[in-house]
Design an enzyme around this catalytic site. Structure first.
Site, PDB file in Angstrom:
ATOM      1  N   HIS A   1     -12.190  -2.551  -0.787  1.00 42.16           N
ATOM      2  CA  HIS A   1     -11.502  -1.916   0.346  1.00 42.16           C
ATOM      3  C   HIS A   1     -12.370  -2.090   1.581  1.00 42.16           C
ATOM      4  O   HIS A   1     -13.572  -1.882   1.547  1.00 42.16           O
ATOM      5  CB  HIS A   1     -11.322  -0.438   0.014  1.00 42.16           C
ATOM      6  CG  HIS A   1     -10.611   0.368   1.033  1.00 42.16           C
ATOM      7  ND1 HIS A   1     -11.261   1.263   1.855  1.00 42.16           N
ATOM      8  CD2 HIS A   1      -9.304   0.445   1.357  1.00 42.16           C
ATOM      9  CE1 HIS A   1     -10.378   1.864   2.636  1.00 42.16           C
ATOM     10  NE2 HIS A   1      -9.182   1.388   2.368  1.00 42.16           N
TER      11      HIS A   1
ATOM     12  N   GLU B   1     -10.095   3.186  -3.353  1.00 41.28           N
ATOM     13  CA  GLU B   1     -10.722   3.395  -2.047  1.00 41.28           C
ATOM     14  C   GLU B   1     -11.235   4.814  -1.875  1.00 41.28           C
ATOM     15  O   GLU B   1     -12.111   5.059  -1.051  1.00 41.28           O
ATOM     16  CB  GLU B   1      -9.746   3.055  -0.924  1.00 41.28           C
ATOM     17  CG  GLU B   1      -8.561   3.998  -0.780  1.00 41.28           C
ATOM     18  CD  GLU B   1      -7.586   3.539   0.278  1.00 41.28           C
ATOM     19  OE1 GLU B   1      -7.602   4.112   1.377  1.00 41.28           O
ATOM     20  OE2 GLU B   1      -6.818   2.606   0.007  1.00 41.28           O
TER      21      GLU B   1
ATOM     22  N   GLU C   1      -1.054  -0.787  -4.216  1.00 42.26           N
ATOM     23  CA  GLU C   1      -2.312  -0.082  -3.985  1.00 42.26           C
ATOM     24  C   GLU C   1      -2.102   1.430  -3.875  1.00 42.26           C
ATOM     25  O   GLU C   1      -1.163   1.886  -3.237  1.00 42.26           O
ATOM     26  CB  GLU C   1      -2.936  -0.603  -2.694  1.00 42.26           C
ATOM     27  CG  GLU C   1      -4.214   0.096  -2.262  1.00 42.26           C
ATOM     28  CD  GLU C   1      -4.823  -0.570  -1.049  1.00 42.26           C
ATOM     29  OE1 GLU C   1      -5.446   0.146  -0.246  1.00 42.26           O
ATOM     30  OE2 GLU C   1      -4.682  -1.797  -0.887  1.00 42.26           O
TER      31      GLU C   1
ATOM     32  N   HIS D   1      -0.507   4.262  -0.332  1.00 44.16           N
ATOM     33  CA  HIS D   1      -1.356   5.206   0.396  1.00 44.16           C
ATOM     34  C   HIS D   1      -1.285   6.621  -0.165  1.00 44.16           C
ATOM     35  O   HIS D   1      -1.536   7.608   0.549  1.00 44.16           O
ATOM     36  CB  HIS D   1      -0.978   5.215   1.886  1.00 44.16           C
ATOM     37  CG  HIS D   1      -2.166   5.181   2.804  1.00 44.16           C
ATOM     38  ND1 HIS D   1      -2.438   6.160   3.721  1.00 44.16           N
ATOM     39  CD2 HIS D   1      -3.169   4.277   2.927  1.00 44.16           C
ATOM     40  CE1 HIS D   1      -3.537   5.863   4.385  1.00 44.16           C
ATOM     41  NE2 HIS D   1      -3.998   4.726   3.917  1.00 44.16           N
TER      42      HIS D   1
ATOM     43  N   ASP E   1     -14.932   0.938  -1.937  1.00 44.44           N
ATOM     44  CA  ASP E   1     -15.300   0.660  -0.548  1.00 44.44           C
ATOM     45  C   ASP E   1     -16.812   0.707  -0.444  1.00 44.44           C
ATOM     46  O   ASP E   1     -17.429   1.726  -0.756  1.00 44.44           O
ATOM     47  CB  ASP E   1     -14.658   1.694   0.377  1.00 44.44           C
ATOM     48  CG  ASP E   1     -14.810   1.352   1.852  1.00 44.44           C
ATOM     49  OD1 ASP E   1     -15.941   1.056   2.267  1.00 44.44           O
ATOM     50  OD2 ASP E   1     -13.807   1.412   2.584  1.00 44.44           O
TER      51      ASP E   1
ATOM     52  N   ASP F   1       0.853  -1.185   0.000  1.00 48.81           N
ATOM     53  CA  ASP F   1       0.000   0.000   0.000  1.00 48.81           C
ATOM     54  C   ASP F   1       0.892   1.240   0.000  1.00 48.81           C
ATOM     55  O   ASP F   1       1.615   1.495   0.960  1.00 48.81           O
ATOM     56  CB  ASP F   1      -0.893  -0.005   1.242  1.00 48.81           C
ATOM     57  CG  ASP F   1      -2.001   1.034   1.157  1.00 48.81           C
ATOM     58  OD1 ASP F   1      -1.945   1.885   0.244  1.00 48.81           O
ATOM     59  OD2 ASP F   1      -2.917   1.003   1.997  1.00 48.81           O
TER      60      ASP F   1
END
Length: 381
Positions: A284, A235, A209, A185, A257, A183
């Site tokens: 997610h 996400e 991700e 982020h 998500d 991830d």
């Protein structure tokens, strides 16, 4: 059957639940939340419920269209998350009314088990490896990790080598039989991501991700074309229209998500769009049990489902964990890195209302951490 009322519950560690009640005694649960902005979503739920009270809860699509579009101002994380929790609760009511799991109402199951993954954490490589090995010993076959904490806009050689070293330590310890997802982020710039990805390729990550922030989604094609690593994102995309411009870029995995992107109704449409681009779906889900239950209902009815995130072992914690709010925690029993298809009606879980009310008596005030660069300026969390 008519909707007669609702309640919202802000519960530890950073979640928010919604119960919608009907005049026939059938109630449904949803999870409307934006992490760090629970109060704003609670207000949006209250505004939307003004329309819903007195209506037939089984007319889910009509309600979705009205709530999504009838307020003139549309979309965004707060409104889409409020709608998502309401949508989950309406599907829960419909499933309970017909005494079938929601996935049966979505066309029936296409699999018997769904693969799930957990997180690994550690301040240094040794701690990271220890945590990951413990998770694998508990049966997980896929691990996700943050590739780094706060990063400068253009990471130097030491930062790049440190990130590669973390992944290399995990791959060396776990071997090739465990999938390792990374991830980013949104902490790296597009240029930095393109520099780092080729260095990671020999370690064969399962996927990377959120390699760039959602506002730079237009640059995803450049990222995809710079690497053979599967790229995942989504996400912080909240509708099929947000995904419309991302799916053609060549991403491998869409990660909507179900508590942010309009609920079961919208995420099933996003999944169908993704299938047309040969893109897998890995919802997610760093949230609570209702979000996970809703995600699983979709997973079992979605041909291009890949793997499911869940919050056990995710790293934020203290009071209020995934299983604490369920009457029967065994519904989320993970065996050999998978979860069996739920067979209970609606979302397939029974929420422990007493535990929820006790937790909501002391509502959380969770806020997203604020990271800083070494010079004191804002850094992406």
């Amino acid at each position: 059957m008519k909707i007669v009322g609702y309640e919202t519950f802000s519960v530890a560690p950073r979640w928010q639940f919604l119960r919608i009640d009907t005049d026939e005694g059938v109630s449904g649960w949803g999870e409307p939340i934006v992490e760090g902005r629970a109060e704003a979503v609670q207000g949006a739920v209250a505004a939307m419920m003004e329309y819903l009270v007195g209506t037939d809860p089984l007319r889910i699509e009509e309600h979705w269209q009205t709530l999504a579009k009838g307020g003139f101002y549309r979309g965004g994380p707060v409104l889409s998350s409020a709608l998502a929790g309401i949508d989950q609760a309406l599907w829960d009511i419909k499933g309970r009314y017909h005494d079938v799991p929601v996935h049966e109402l979505l066309g029936g199951p296409v699999r018997d088990r769904a693969r799930i993954y957990t997180w690994a954490h550690g301040a240094d490589n040794a701690a990271l490896v220890d945590d990951a090995q413990a998770k694998v010993a508990n049966g997980f076959t896929a691990i996700k990790m943050n590739v780094s904490e706060a990063l400068p806009p253009v990471p130097g050689a030491a930062d790049l080598r440190a990130m590669v070293s973390r992944v290399a330590a995990l791959r060396s310890a776990l071997g090739d039989g465990v999938d390792i997802a990374l991830d980013f982020h949104g902490r790296l710039s597009t240029a930095a991501t393109r520099q780092l990805l080729p260095l990671l390729e020999p370690l064969l990550p399962f996927f990377v991700e959120e390699p760039v922030l959602p506002e730079f989604s237009r640059d995803l094609r450049r990222v995809v074309e710079s690497t053979g690593i599967p790229i995942a994102t989504g996400e912080r995309l909240f509708s099929r229209w947000d995904f419309r411009d991302v799916l053609p870029t060549g991403i491998a995995i869409a990660q909507p998500d179900i508590s942010h992107a309009g609920g079961i109704s919208e995420v099933r449409r996003i999944a169908a769009m993704a299938e047309a681009y040969d893109v897998a779906v890995a919802p997610h889900c760093p949230l609570g049990p209702i979000t996970l239950a809703a995600s699983l209902q979709l997973d079992f009815a979605t041909p291009n489902f890949l793997i499911q995130e869940q919050s056990l072992g995710i790293g934020y914690g203290g009071a209020g964990q995934l299983l604490d709010y369920l009457v029967d925690p065994q519904v989320f029993a993970f065996v050999d890195g998978h979860i069996e298809r739920p067979t209970g009606p609606g979302l397939g879980i029974d929420v422990d209302e007493n535990a929820v009310r006790a937790a909501a008596a002391g509502p959380h005030r969770w806020r997203s951490p604020v990271f800083r660069h070494t010079d004191g300026s804002f850094a992406e969390w």
